[in-house]
Design an enzyme around this catalytic site. Structure first.
Site, PDB file in Angstrom:
ATOM      1  N   LYS A  89       0.853  -1.195   0.000  1.00  0.00           N
ATOM      2  CA  LYS A  89       0.000   0.000   0.000  1.00  0.00           C
ATOM      3  C   LYS A  89       0.890   1.247   0.000  1.00  0.00           C
ATOM      4  CE  LYS A  89      -3.970   1.826   2.674  1.00  0.00           C
ATOM      5  NZ  LYS A  89      -4.781   1.601   3.894  1.00  0.00           N
ATOM      6  N   SER A 181      -9.551   1.443   3.112  1.00  0.00           N
ATOM      7  CA  SER A 181      -8.777   2.232   2.166  1.00  0.00           C
ATOM      8  C   SER A 181      -7.707   1.426   1.424  1.00  0.00           C
ATOM      9  CB  SER A 181      -8.101   3.387   2.905  1.00  0.00           C
ATOM     10  OG  SER A 181      -7.202   2.876   3.880  1.00  0.00           O
ATOM     11  N   SER A 205      -9.605  -0.765   7.367  1.00  0.00           N
ATOM     12  CA  SER A 205      -9.074  -0.470   6.033  1.00  0.00           C
ATOM     13  C   SER A 205      -8.433  -1.651   5.313  1.00  0.00           C
ATOM     14  CB  SER A 205      -8.057   0.666   6.108  1.00  0.00           C
ATOM     15  OG  SER A 205      -8.734   1.896   6.101  1.00  0.00           O
TER      16      SER A 205
END
Lengths: 547, 552
Positions: A89, A181, A205
């Protein structure tokens, strides 16, 4: 030509394997790390329309793969991850590799160090493919609020969803979100371009997109994994998350990543554990709690049905299944909102354009430089949270909001402790209210509303620092993945995963497997318009295959 | 500190003979003296004068916040080094530049320094303390917040005993006590350099993140002189402990003063905060100026604003600072990346599973606490029979006590004699020449040798003083060599001395008549003449005896 194409086909089939299986293939010499890496890189190209990656580190990846091949050919791999491609990420720092947090503020920012968790994977010989897309600074539940655009859920293009939507279906407007996310990470694992991905989990997330994209997503106990190099959202809740295609892979990665890091004072030391999860779990020794408060408004019929089914499955197998109460859970979202915004306001204060990142052209005064830099660099979501957070921390509101929220946080955590003290081993809950929403529908509400809706089942766990994992359970009536969440006790991550694996083995969830389709109708495999998945069933396992 | 205050009580009993000390004080304004703290007009001494009819006179109320840079190899939360005047931005770790994703890692040495300082200041050491973020935007504070200890600091509720020379003739040792509210650990900021010419600001982060101890002194002081004496005593303690170099010119010790005025018995007045005071002398000046200013404002019917002011050393005035610090809301928040800081009473109290070598143990630090200045002063008075004010000078001047004790060890001379030489001759000369003790041309060995020659009766005191000045000029020559070269050895030939005395008596019949008439004082004149003729090479007592005989 034919031989090459046949080989390519074989390699492509390898993408659907687990880490354990592909690692064995590398050791056996059925495939080299460079071939595997090249196949993944091709896959990334073919699935560009998903917008899962912000940066692809092709040259570096090939170099690392070559090094891995050197070790593998000598029969001396560094460990179970040597030569395994992974993605990260884009809120984890990667040395000399752009780390943007999906924000204009950090566009072009290249950190001088690797996050500890990234370093540990590299030290194991894992091959870094690239950095994945996310909501700006991980603030969101859809992966729709990135300066690089939204991430598309690979299941948008799979046959089940396409079939359900067959009437007047337009892939360009009916695609569904990944959740967030860590949507880019979930999409990369789900679309088989990487075998594992690092996400971050502050309020769900990692688990939320994991659930919506049909992959295993683990949020470890707070403090088990180092946050050094993870650009923070809420320091007291952030945890690096692990996304894989099965539970054993998650356990393998956890084993590599866990442990005390002198660069993160909140980490704890744990004894080493064997790489493999025990297969001999006697489910009759396990007590599964079903929190009644998780029958929340808005819970979809499909998800409720799956929750019932799996609870029944545990019960039938002899596990003790009992209803439990977590009375303060209902206050979790509003409490989270206050604490999150407060820490965000504080953490974002450093982005002033002086040391790094975006700097405004306006420099009439230092104050003007700060103000315009921050206005230009942050999106509305970030700016709103900063504004609210600064309000909550003001002297006049500190007691009324911040302190109160901390007290409520304590009550939420105590709810969990009480249940575990009563003999419950794991809690079984939905991960999300329903399956993935159409992008067009999702953006009808603002980020704050969506975050409040989407994090409802995942977020209390972060308040208490507990480990939790979402396991892909079934496809919804729309043909989209549904996941269920297991919540464990502090530092009992391995026990949690053992139960999760037991569950996984009985669910038979279809994994997406890349089907080489050079003989397709128009030979445009991988092009954005044509990328579709269909499910094929064989006698043992169901697969979703590209059409 | 109990020992220290008893030492000061001894000081109070011996309040005579301060002349030597006073004279030295007046010699020069060089920085050695700046540290001894004198103000031209001491407000403390003006205050007791009260007008009989008007209400009681206003008095100043002064509290201090002192930032002491912790002497440690690395910063409070990062591993980058700490060094004054290193090339700009050469000592900056990723954390110091607030690169996102970096986390604070507490430096144990800094915790130990603050615990030692807390113990030396009679504080209660909190077994558990917490870190907080204090938010404000400033270019040289890259994170947008400072990590400090707002809620629960490392040490609380201490006290500091300090003394200064007061009284009308400035010859009384006045001893006072100030309460220490707390000592908190916090980060230092970087430095900004404003280039007005090119309209830009240059930032040096070398100092950013250096460990600070903020020592908060309650508003127990009344004037600049008291505050300056308290600062000086704290400085000495820190230097003795080795927890801070305490060099104010290099910013290792920085003082902010909270100043207000009121009439005794009435509520405290509105206070101002005077910042940027970078020498002990300026502490006194700035505070006295501010007290005077506030009194004048109130006298003329004005009101005091709660504001931050800066001391301008050129004008000697305090001026309002442009930024509205008073209106800042620091939005305090717990630092989430640092768990509570635990310190343990003893190794035995360290919980299982915690490595005792990796934690801070109070007993271990107590065991290595050095003798504090107050104790040293009391010992000097007791052991050598020195005057309290002399013990003050010995302890307050860096290294002087060691020098004194080295001389004592190598000489047969009485300590009370030695102290005169050390303070009057040595320190006097150093100050006149603007030198530090370490730059002294006369070593403790050389001084001891000179005193031994003096003690053995080979030279007179006045000759010894001449030798001392020569030693100062020619440090490469040995004492014996100088005595020989200067022809200063006492005349040992008894006959020769008698002849000289006879000659002097014969040449001054009028003086002899007066002496014989009973005025023995005139004998001194004859003695002076003899000394002059012999260039001080005679023993005055012997000469006196001879002259007395000849004039009887």
């Amino acid at each position: 030509e034919d031989i090459n194409s046949g080989q390519t086909q074989t390699f492509t089939a390898m993408l659907g394997l687990s880490i354990k299986e592909v690692s064995a293939a590398l050791r056996d010499g059925r495939m080299s790390a460079t071939q595997l890496c090249r196949t993944c890189l091709d896959r990334i190209q073919e699935t560009r329309c998903l917008n899962a990656y912000i940066t692809v580190t092709e040259d570096l990846a090939m170099r690392q793969a070559l090094e891995a091949d050197g070790r593998l050919s000598m029969g001396k791999p560094l460990g179970p991850l040597d030569g395994i491609p992974f993605s990260v990420k884009d809120n984890f720092c990667t040395k000399s590799i752009e780390t943007t947090c999906g924000s204009r503020m950090l566009r072009g920012y290249r950190p001088p160090f690797h996050a500890t968790v990234v370093q540990k994977l590299l030290d194991q010989g894992a091959v870094l493919l690239g950095k994945t897309n996310l909501d700006e600074f991980a603030m969101g539940a859809g992966s729709t609020d990135s300066v690089f655009g939204p991430v598309r859920n690979p299941w948008s293009y799979a046959t089940p969803y396409c079939t359900y939507h067959s009437e007047g279906k337009d892939p360009e407007s009916d695609w569904v979100i990944t959740g967030g996310s860590s949507g880019g990470s979930a999409a990369s694992v789900a679309s088989l371009s990487s075998f594992l991905s690092l996400g971050s989990d502050t309020g769900g997330s990692t688990r939320n997109p994991g659930s919506l994209c049909g992959v295993v997503a683990l949020k470890p106990t707070y403090g088990l994994l180092s946050r050094h190099g993870l650009i923070p959202l809420v320091n007291s809740m952030d945890v690096p998350g692990i996304l894989t295609r099965n539970v054993q892979d998650a356990a393998t990665v956890l084993g590599v990543l866990q442990g005390q890091d002198e660069k993160d004072s909140t980490t704890v030391s744990v004894p080493d554990s064997p790489a493999s999860l025990p297969e001999d779990l006697d489910i009759r020794d396990v007590c599964v709690g079903i929190p009644k408060e998780y029958h929340a408004p808005g819970l979809s019929a499909d998800t409720l049905a799956q929750w019932d089914r799996v609870a029944g499955m545990f019960e039938q197998a002899g596990a003790r299944v009992m209803e439990v109460s977590l009375p303060h859970t209902q206050h979790s979202i509003v409490c989270y909102h206050v604490l999150c915004c407060s820490e965000v306001a504080s953490n974002m204060a450093r982005f002033d354009g002086l040391q790094y990142g975006h700097r405004s052209e306006v420099d009439s005064s230092t104050e003007a430089l700060y103000a315009t830099t921050r206005h230009e660099g942050f999106n509305d979501v970030v700016r709103r949270r900063v504004l609210s957070g600064n309000y909550f921390l003001l002297k006049q509101s500190h007691e009324r909001y911040f302190v109160k929220a901390q007290q409520v946080r304590r009550l939420i955590a105590e709810d969990f402790w009480r249940v575990f003290r009563a003999g419950v081993d794991v809690l079984l809950t939905p991960t999300t209210l329903g399956d993935a929403a159409r992008y067009a529908d999702f953006i009808q509400e603002d980020n704050r509303t969506r975050s409040a809706q989407e994090d409802v089942f995942t977020q209390p766990v972060n308040m208490a620092g507990l480990p939790a994992v979402t396991v892909p359970t079934a496809l919804s009536s729309r043909g989209l993945p549904i996941g269920l969440q297991l919540i464990g006790q502090t530092l009992q991550d391995r026990k949690l995963l053992t139960v999760a694996q037991w569950m996984e083995q009985r669910l038979d969830f279809p994994i997406i497997c890349f089907h080489d389709d050079t003989q397709g109708q128009d030979g445009q495999t991988g092009s954005r318009e044509r990328m579709q998945f269909r499910i094929i069933k064989d006698n043992t396992k169901s697969h979703a295959v590209i059409k | 500190m109990a020992a220290s205050s008893s030492g000061n009580r001894i000081l109070l009993h011996k309040l005579n003979e301060l002349i030597t000390f006073k004279r030295i004080c007046n010699i020069t304004q060089h920085d050695i003296f700046i540290r001894r703290i004198r103000t031209s007009r001491s407000k403390c001494q003006l205050q007791p004068k009260m007008h009989t009819k008007s209400p009681p006179q206003m008095v100043g109320v002064v509290g201090l916040e002192i930032h002491a840079q912790i002497h440690a190899a690395s910063k409070l939360f990062s591993s980058s080094g700490v060094r004054f005047s290193a090339p700009p931005n050469s000592l900056v770790a990723c954390f110091d530049a607030s690169l996102p994703g970096t986390l604070p890692v507490l430096n144990r040495r800094c915790v130990e320094a603050s615990v030692m300082t807390g113990l030396a200041l009679n504080c209660t050491i909190n077994r558990k303390s917490l870190f907080d973020r204090k938010h404000y935007f400033y270019a040289d504070m890259p994170a947008g917040y400072q990590i400090t200890q707002q809620r629960l600091p490392i040490a609380v509720n201490g006290s500091l005993t300090y003394s200064y020379l007061g009284g009308r003739k400035r010859n009384q040792v006045v001893t006072k006590n100030v309460r220490i509210k707390q000592i908190q650990l916090e980060q230092d900021s970087g430095k900004s350099l404003h280039d007005d010419h090119r309209n830009q600001t240059l930032i040096d982060l070398n100092r950013a993140g250096v460990g600070l101890m903020e020592v908060v002194m309650e508003a127990d002081m009344e004037c600049g002189e008291e505050a300056a004496a308290a600062v000086r005593e704290l400085q000495l303690i820190l230097q003795t402990l080795g927890t801070c170099y305490g060099n104010m010119a290099e910013g290792q010790l920085r003082v902010d003063a909270n100043v207000s005025v009121h009439r005794p018995g009435e509520p405290l007045g509105v206070r101002t905060e005077v910042k940027n005071i970078n020498s002990a002398r300026y502490v006194a000046k700035a505070i006295d100026y501010e007290i005077q200013r506030q009194m004048e404002v109130l006298d003329t019917g004005g009101t005091i604003l709660n504001e931050t002011r800066a001391f301008d050393s050129k004008s000697g005035a305090t001026v309002p600072m442009r930024d509205k610090e008073g209106l800042q809301d620091y939005r305090f928040m717990p630092e989430p990346n640092l768990p509570p800081l635990f310190v343990y009473e003893s190794v035995a109290s360290v919980p299982a599973g915690v490595d005792p070598t990796q934690v801070v143990v109070i007993d271990r630090l107590k065991a290595i606490l050095p003798e504090l200045p107050g104790v040293k002063r009391a010992q000097l008075v007791e052991e050598y029979g020195l005057l309290p004010e002399h013990s003050f000078t010995l302890v307050n001047e860096v290294g002087l006590m060691d020098y004194f004790e080295r001389v004592i060890q190598k000489t047969k001379a009485e300590p009370r004699k030695v102290i005169g030489w050390v303070i009057k001759e040595l320190l006097g000369n150093l100050n006149q020449n603007g030198l530090r003790l370490t730059q002294s041309p006369i070593s403790s060995e050389a001084l001891a040798e000179l005193l031994n020659i003096l003690e053995s009766g080979h030279i007179s005191t006045s000759a010894a003083k001449v030798v001392f000045q020569e030693m100062w000029k020619l440090p490469e020559k040995s004492v014996k060599q100088l005595v020989a070269e200067l022809d200063l050895e006492l005349i040992s030939d008894q006959e020769q001395i008698l002849q000289i005395c006879r000659r002097v008596v014969d040449a001054h019949p009028e003086e002899v008549r007066v002496i014989r008439a009973g005025n023995k004082k005139v004998l001194n004149k004859l003695m002076g003449i003899v000394q002059k003729e012999t260039k001080g090479r005679t023993d005055p007592l012997q000469v006196r005896r001879i002259l007395e005989e000849m004039t009887s």
